[in-house]
Design a protein around this motif. Structure first.
Motif, mmCIF file in Angstrom:
data_model
loop_
_atom_site.group_PDB
_atom_site.id
_atom_site.type_symbol
_atom_site.label_atom_id
_atom_site.label_comp_id
_atom_site.label_asym_id
_atom_site.label_seq_id
_atom_site.Cartn_x
_atom_site.Cartn_y
_atom_site.Cartn_z
ATOM 1 N N ALA A 84 -0.536 12.168 -0.823
ATOM 2 C CA ALA A 84 0.076 12.304 0.494
ATOM 3 C C ALA A 84 1.572 12.061 0.489
ATOM 4 O O ALA A 84 2.293 12.566 1.356
ATOM 5 N N ARG A 85 2.079 11.305 -0.473
ATOM 6 C CA ARG A 85 3.498 10.942 -0.469
ATOM 7 C C ARG A 85 4.374 11.864 -1.313
ATOM 8 O O ARG A 85 5.473 12.229 -0.893
ATOM 9 N N ASP A 86 3.891 12.251 -2.498
ATOM 10 C CA ASP A 86 4.761 13.048 -3.367
ATOM 11 C C ASP A 86 4.090 14.305 -3.918
ATOM 12 O O ASP A 86 4.669 15.000 -4.754
ATOM 13 N N ARG A 304 12.037 15.098 13.219
ATOM 14 C CA ARG A 304 11.900 15.023 11.768
ATOM 15 C C ARG A 304 12.655 16.196 11.144
ATOM 16 O O ARG A 304 12.330 17.361 11.408
ATOM 17 N N ASN A 531 0.520 8.055 8.408
ATOM 18 C CA ASN A 531 0.393 8.652 7.067
ATOM 19 C C ASN A 531 0.872 10.097 7.013
ATOM 20 O O ASN A 531 0.482 10.854 6.121
ATOM 21 N N PHE A 532 1.745 10.469 7.947
ATOM 22 C CA PHE A 532 2.324 11.813 7.963
ATOM 23 C C PHE A 532 3.686 11.728 7.275
ATOM 24 O O PHE A 532 4.723 11.649 7.911
ATOM 25 N N PHE A 533 3.660 11.737 5.942
ATOM 26 C CA PHE A 533 4.875 11.517 5.172
ATOM 27 C C PHE A 533 5.613 12.837 4.959
ATOM 28 O O PHE A 533 4.983 13.880 4.758
ATOM 29 N N PRO A 534 6.950 12.820 4.981
ATOM 30 C CA PRO A 534 7.687 14.046 4.660
ATOM 31 C C PRO A 534 7.477 14.429 3.204
ATOM 32 O O PRO A 534 7.585 13.590 2.304
ATOM 33 N N THR A 535 7.139 15.686 2.961
ATOM 34 C CA THR A 535 6.974 16.190 1.597
ATOM 35 C C THR A 535 7.695 17.530 1.487
ATOM 36 O O THR A 535 7.919 18.212 2.488
ATOM 37 N N ASP A 538 5.753 20.195 3.079
ATOM 38 C CA ASP A 538 5.202 19.854 4.393
ATOM 39 C C ASP A 538 3.674 19.903 4.371
ATOM 40 O O ASP A 538 3.035 20.358 5.319
ATOM 41 N N HIS A 540 0.113 17.704 4.061
ATOM 42 C CA HIS A 540 -0.368 16.372 4.390
ATOM 43 C C HIS A 540 -1.888 16.400 4.314
ATOM 44 O O HIS A 540 -2.530 17.083 5.125
ATOM 45 N N GLU A 544 -6.177 11.952 5.086
ATOM 46 C CA GLU A 544 -5.352 10.754 5.046
ATOM 47 C C GLU A 544 -4.742 10.419 6.405
ATOM 48 O O GLU A 544 -4.299 9.291 6.633
#
Length: 549
Positions: A84-86, A304, A531-535, A538, A540, A544
């Motif tokens: 979810a993060r990277d 965002r 848990n909506f992380f910028p990637t 985009d 997600h 999660e």
């Protein structure tokens, strides 16, 4: 993947009904059903997601667009998933895998508890049969190249030169073990396998509705569809939210936090922004460019803006005169002011694009650069037979219905008129018509965008191979194809990237497409969403995501 949006025709009454329904979903805990005043039940967790366009299909081996991508990834899952993060690859249907020492054989071990929505086990044979389907020539899957570029025998099968699929590099060693044999080591393969082109389909259901070699059969209707993802279809009606709910058979269902996701096909950005402001959406697809600075000042926490691995460009149909003349294409490309567009029209901190590949992607930045002045553009147009625009034939720029696309098209139309003396008409089309026109090459110039399907520079270059299902320009180059194939056999990353430099230079020299800017992801996100992380893509993982009580 294609970037887009589609017209949503809503009557006022239908819109009011939709918004009222959304408001009820966000309501307080409900009373016990018997009215006895018993313990209250928590409200269901329902994510309200602006999806930009009406979903045209949910067949993972057919779709190519972002709205479809969002829904398909809720309904299905491949061998691998992503963090979810990277976005690094993590286990999906496969709980583990091994890669041979020479990097040519991948062995995946499937989970014993992986299930389809109807309770059937997900097996290695499901994957083999699904991969045979996407490579079936009659299906003409646009994303078939995501498999045939890498897998032994896959291109020959797709081209009809090989009819025995057992000779292709997919083999089910048993129900839970899948072997994949590659043509050459592909260090980014696991990243690429996150894409839905690698998802399995429920073969018995597809076959029941005669869809193994045909598009658009009834196997994807809500009452028939069988997926293997974290969510299943609850409802899908035209011009209304596409609603999915938590799957009771998904192997990791205990980790799924949302009860439902409602994908809203709202293409009017002003309407979408109002829905967000009044609590009817948790996430918007985009933001009206005129409202970006307002949110910067008044509600920066909701805005965002993050790097987004994609390029906004215009596609030329090089089979149509005068666009078959590279001098005309270069004149059109040199006559626009990209800095003015991103600063005054788009307004989301985007960067002007002078090449196709996204700079800085895994350490790769194209050296090729579109260079030239307006004076050079006028000279090229005159050399092509249209001095000061005289005699230039009628052409139309097509864009998919969406406010920001219209503003950009109008600005570029004025630049072409002022700098070249030519009038190019504008035509906005709803998403389905736009996509059909793209794939049948029924356009002169078409607004387009490409968001990377995985994090590697190869993803911006392989779609321009002559026979790629996503090329859609009519352009091809034997030298480009040769270099692209050579890049797959490069011994080192440095050698591969040097070949990419040559590919980018060919694209800048030939200009089958006109790069305009590199994307940022600009949208509005509710603070309730967890848990909506910028990637960079985009993406997600839906399982999660969570909503604050």
């Amino acid at each position: 993947m294609n970037v887009h949006s589609c017209r949503l025709w809503l009557t006022l009454a239908a819109l009011v009904l939709a918004l009222t329904g959304c408001g009820k979903r966000e309501g307080a805990p409900v009373q016990a059903a018997d009215g006895s005043g018993g313990s209250a039940k928590p409200a269901p967790k329902i994510l309200l997601y602006g999806n930009g366009a009406e979903v045209q299909d949910i067949d993972p081996q057919i779709v190519t667009g972002l709205p479809e991508h969002m829904v398909v990834t809720a309904l299905g899952e491949g061998l691998v998933s992503y963090d979810a993060r990277d976005l690094h690859p993590v286990p999906g249907v496969a709980e583990s895998w091994e890669i041979s020492a020479e990097g040519l054989t991948y062995t995946f071990h499937l989970r014993a508890d992986a299930r389809w929505a109807n309770g059937d086990p997900v097996t290695a044979r499901d994957f083999v049969g699904s991969y045979q389907r996407i490579l079936t020539p009659a299906l003409a899957a646009e994303y078939a190249y995501m498999l045939y570029n890498y897998i032994v025998g896959a291109k020959d099968y797709y081209d009809g030169k090989l009819t025995d699929f057992s000779q292709v590099g997919f083999r089910a060693l048993d129900d839970r073990t899948l072997e994949i044999r590659l043509l050459q080591p592909t260090p980014y393969l696991l990243n690429a396998m996150n894409h839905y082109a690698w998802f399995p389909v429920h073969l018995a259901t597809v076959a029941k509705f005669d869809g193994l070699a045909r598009r658009g059969t009834n196997w994807t209707r809500p009452e028939n569809f069988v997926g293997n993802g974290a969510f299943v279809i609850k409802s899908w009606r035209p011009n209304q939210a596409f609603v999915v709910q938590r799957s009771p058979t998904y192997w990791d269902r205990a980790r799924v936090k949302l009860d439902e996701i409602h994908f809203f096909p709202v293409d009017n950005l002003d309407t979408e922004e109002r829905m967000f402001r009044t609590g009817q959406l948790h996430v918007t697809y985009e933001v009206p460019s005129a409202k970006i600075d307002v949110y910067r000042r008044e509600n920066p926490a909701a805005l965002r803006i993050a790097p987004y691995l994609g390029t906004y460009f215009y596609r030329f149909n090089v089979t149509r005169p005068p666009l078959n003349d590279v001098r005309v294409r270069r004149a059109l490309a040199l006559a626009i002011d990209r800095e003015s567009l991103v600063n005054n029209v788009v307004r989301g901190d985007e960067r002007p694009a002078y090449a196709v590949s996204y700079p800085g992607n895994q350490g790769y930045t194209p050296r090729a650069r579109l260079q030239g002045t307006v004076e050079e553009a006028r000279r090229l147009l005159a050399e092509a037979g249209f001095p000061e625009g005289r005699g230039f034939p009628p052409l139309t720029l097509m864009y998919n219905t969406q406010q920001n696309n219209r503003l950009i098209a109008e600005a570029i139309q004025q630049m072409w008129r002022r700098n070249l003396g030519i009038d190019i008409a504008l035509s906005n089309q709803e998403w389905k018509v736009y996509i059909d026109a793209q794939h049948t090459k029924n356009f002169d110039i078409q607004r387009a965008g490409w968001i990377a399907d995985y994090v590697d520079p190869h993803v911006f270059l392989d779609l321009w191979e002559t026979t790629s299902g996503n090329n859609d320009t009519g352009w091809g180059s034997a030298e480009y194809d040769r270099l692209l194939a050579a890049s797959l056999h490069a011994k080192t990353t440095e050698e591969r990237y040097e070949i990419y430099q040559q590919l980018d230079q060919i694209l800048v020299d030939e200009l089958p497409v006109m790069p305009i800017y590199y994307y940022n992801r600009v949208h509005l996100v509710s603070p309730k969403l967890i848990n909506f992380f910028p990637t960079l893509l985009d993406l997600h993982p839906w399982k999660e995501l969570d909503l604050a009580e």
